[in-house]
Design an enzyme around this catalytic site. Structure first.
Site, PDB file in Angstrom:
ATOM      1  N   SER A   1       6.036 -13.087  -0.304  1.00 24.19           N
ATOM      2  CA  SER A   1       6.085 -11.912   0.575  1.00 24.19           C
ATOM      3  C   SER A   1       7.276 -12.074   1.509  1.00 24.19           C
ATOM      4  CB  SER A   1       4.814 -11.833   1.424  1.00 24.19           C
ATOM      5  OG  SER A   1       4.977 -10.903   2.487  1.00 24.19           O
TER       6      SER A   1
ATOM      7  N   TYR B   1      -2.342 -16.107   5.740  1.00 24.79           N
ATOM      8  CA  TYR B   1      -1.582 -15.346   4.731  1.00 24.79           C
ATOM      9  C   TYR B   1      -0.110 -15.745   4.765  1.00 24.79           C
ATOM     10  CZ  TYR B   1       0.207 -11.316   2.135  1.00 24.79           C
ATOM     11  OH  TYR B   1       0.836 -10.518   1.202  1.00 24.79           O
TER      12      TYR B   1
HETATM   13  N1  LIG Z   1       0.810  -4.680  -0.614  1.00 27.79           N
HETATM   14  C1  LIG Z   1       1.728  -5.260   0.136  1.00 27.79           C
HETATM   15  O1  LIG Z   1       2.205  -4.699   1.118  1.00 27.79           O
HETATM   16  C2  LIG Z   1       2.230  -6.632  -0.211  1.00 27.79           C
HETATM   17  C3  LIG Z   1       3.364  -7.123   0.444  1.00 27.79           C
HETATM   18  C4  LIG Z   1       3.841  -8.394   0.123  1.00 27.79           C
HETATM   19  C5  LIG Z   1       3.155  -9.157  -0.812  1.00 27.79           C
HETATM   20  N2  LIG Z   1       2.044  -8.645  -1.420  1.00 27.79           N
HETATM   21  C6  LIG Z   1       1.363  -9.494  -2.393  1.00 27.79           C
HETATM   22  O2  LIG Z   1       1.363  -8.843  -3.644  1.00 27.79           O
HETATM   23  C7  LIG Z   1       0.245  -9.303  -4.413  1.00 27.79           C
HETATM   24  C8  LIG Z   1      -0.506  -8.114  -4.970  1.00 27.79           C
HETATM   25  O3  LIG Z   1      -0.958  -7.349  -3.883  1.00 27.79           O
HETATM   26  P1  LIG Z   1      -1.382  -5.816  -4.007  1.00 27.79           P
HETATM   27  O4  LIG Z   1      -0.896  -5.172  -2.775  1.00 27.79           O
HETATM   28  O5  LIG Z   1      -1.025  -5.276  -5.321  1.00 27.79           O
HETATM   29  O6  LIG Z   1      -2.989  -5.993  -3.837  1.00 27.79           O
HETATM   30  P2  LIG Z   1      -4.239  -5.250  -4.506  1.00 27.79           P
HETATM   31  O7  LIG Z   1      -5.377  -5.535  -3.591  1.00 27.79           O
HETATM   32  O8  LIG Z   1      -3.904  -3.849  -4.870  1.00 27.79           O
HETATM   33  O9  LIG Z   1      -4.435  -6.080  -5.860  1.00 27.79           O
HETATM   34  C9  LIG Z   1      -4.806  -7.422  -5.832  1.00 27.79           C
HETATM   35  C10 LIG Z   1      -5.522  -7.747  -7.127  1.00 27.79           C
HETATM   36  O10 LIG Z   1      -5.878  -9.137  -7.088  1.00 27.79           O
HETATM   37  C11 LIG Z   1      -7.195  -9.264  -7.553  1.00 27.79           C
HETATM   38  N3  LIG Z   1      -7.813 -10.470  -6.994  1.00 27.79           N
HETATM   39  C12 LIG Z   1      -8.176 -10.695  -5.702  1.00 27.79           C
HETATM   40  N4  LIG Z   1      -8.764 -11.901  -5.599  1.00 27.79           N
HETATM   41  C13 LIG Z   1      -8.757 -12.439  -6.840  1.00 27.79           C
HETATM   42  C14 LIG Z   1      -9.249 -13.661  -7.379  1.00 27.79           C
HETATM   43  N5  LIG Z   1      -9.868 -14.578  -6.610  1.00 27.79           N
HETATM   44  N6  LIG Z   1      -9.082 -13.895  -8.693  1.00 27.79           N
HETATM   45  C15 LIG Z   1      -8.486 -12.978  -9.484  1.00 27.79           C
HETATM   46  N7  LIG Z   1      -8.020 -11.800  -9.043  1.00 27.79           N
HETATM   47  C16 LIG Z   1      -8.156 -11.534  -7.730  1.00 27.79           C
HETATM   48  C17 LIG Z   1      -7.904  -8.002  -7.100  1.00 27.79           C
HETATM   49  O11 LIG Z   1      -9.090  -7.755  -7.877  1.00 27.79           O
HETATM   50  C18 LIG Z   1      -6.818  -6.955  -7.330  1.00 27.79           C
HETATM   51  O12 LIG Z   1      -6.875  -6.421  -8.637  1.00 27.79           O
HETATM   52  C19 LIG Z   1      -0.577 -10.190  -3.478  1.00 27.79           C
HETATM   53  O13 LIG Z   1      -0.253 -11.553  -3.720  1.00 27.79           O
HETATM   54  C20 LIG Z   1      -0.087  -9.769  -2.104  1.00 27.79           C
HETATM   55  O14 LIG Z   1      -0.257 -10.794  -1.151  1.00 27.79           O
HETATM   56  C21 LIG Z   1       1.567  -7.423  -1.157  1.00 27.79           C
END
Ligand SMILES: NC(=O)c1ccc[n+]([C@@H]2O[C@H](COP(=O)([O-])OP(=O)(O)OC[C@H]3O[C@@H](n4cnc5c(N)ncnc54)[C@H](O)[C@@H]3O)[C@@H](O)[C@H]2O)c1
Length: 258
Positions: free
Chosen positions: A143, A157
């Protein structure tokens, strides 16, 4: 979407967190570019839907469980004959992870396990296949908070993402001469359920964050998927151990436009 329909032909990908958000958009994108996709997620309902949508396979995985992670990569090898792309992307951002002053050890540990230890399990499971093939691309989702601090803290986080970035860099260097490239995707704020959930509780927090994005908006998941497709493909053949920021300019900014 400017898709190259053959760029990933005959490649197989495992995507953790592929049932939602960035992972799901990436599943669509990689499939559109010719890859066979394994959706590895804890959520069987959305996971199955995502797999059907991209003509791939769903494997139920809790990324905190090493055996389940190993099984997802083994299933990819068994069904598709190779493991070419690992998008280690599952992550959580729970509300009880906030300022260090208010965040207890259980909240801290849960985030470390889902966001950081999981990436260790995934890389450990994917690497033997890729080293055997002499070829592979691992993309770990970190991130922008891995490279800069926020006063609206989520302490575990941010620390977990710093760990993902450092681990990725080290692995990228270690395996650079053995055909496996390992890069960290560092998204800025993306319009996904994870972010929406966080900001629905606190719209003022959302506004405070937008001020710091030079582009003045959050990313769409498809914009991250395009970056992952690039890192997965041979178009990024000279890239490894990189901090690949896709952040609307956040990390480059001091003062943002009005
Ligand atoms: N959305 C943002 O603004 C953002 C910014 C920077 C980084 N990220 C990172 O991007 C990645 C994806 O985030 P997103 O925004 O698409 O989130 P999201 O919540 O839309 O999707 C996350 C997915 O991970 C799955 N998940 C959660 N815990 C799990 C586990 N223990 N085992 C298996 N699967 C699991 C969930 O079921 C979901 O399908 C994450 O690592 C997040 O930290 C997101």
């Amino acid at each position: 979407m400017n898709v190259n329909a053959t760029r990933l032909t005959d490649r197989s990908a495992v995507i953790t967190g592929g049932a939602s958000g960035i992972g799901r958009a990436t599943a669509r994108r990689l499939a559109a570019e010719g890859a066979r996709v394994v959706i590895a997620d804890i959520d069987p309902t959305s996971g199955e839907q995502a797999a059907v949508e991209v003509g791939g396979m769903f494997v139920k995985v809790d990324v905190r469980n090493q055996e389940e992670v190993e099984n997802a990569f083994a299933e990819c090898q068994r069904a598709y004959g190779s493991v070419d792309i690992a998008f280690n992307n599952a992550g959580i951002s729970p509300a009880d992870d906030a300022s260090i002053l208010d965040t207890g050890i259980e909240a801290w540990r849960k985030v470390q396990e889902v966001n950081l230890t999981s990436v260790y399990y995934c890389c450990k499971a994917a690497l033997p296949y890729m080293l055997e093939q002499g070829k592979g691309s691992i993309i770990n989702t970190a991130s922008f908070v891995a490279v800069m601090g926020a006063a609206t803290s989520q302490i575990s986080y941010s620390a977990s993402k710093g760990g993902v970035l450092a681990m990725t860099r080290e692995l990228g260097v270690e395996f650079a001469r053995r055909g496996v490239r390992i890069n960290a995707l560092c998204p800025g704020p993306v319009n996904t359920p994870l972010l929406k959930e966080l900001f629905a509780k606190d719209p003022e927090k959302a506004e405070r964050r937008l001020v710091h994005v030079p582009m003045g908006r959050f990313a769409e998941p498809e914009e991250l998927a395009a970056a992952v497709a690039f890192l997965a493909s041979d178009d990024s053949s000279f890239m490894t151990a990189s901090t690949f920021l896709v952040d609307g300019g956040i990390a480059g900014a001091y003062v943002t436009p009005q």
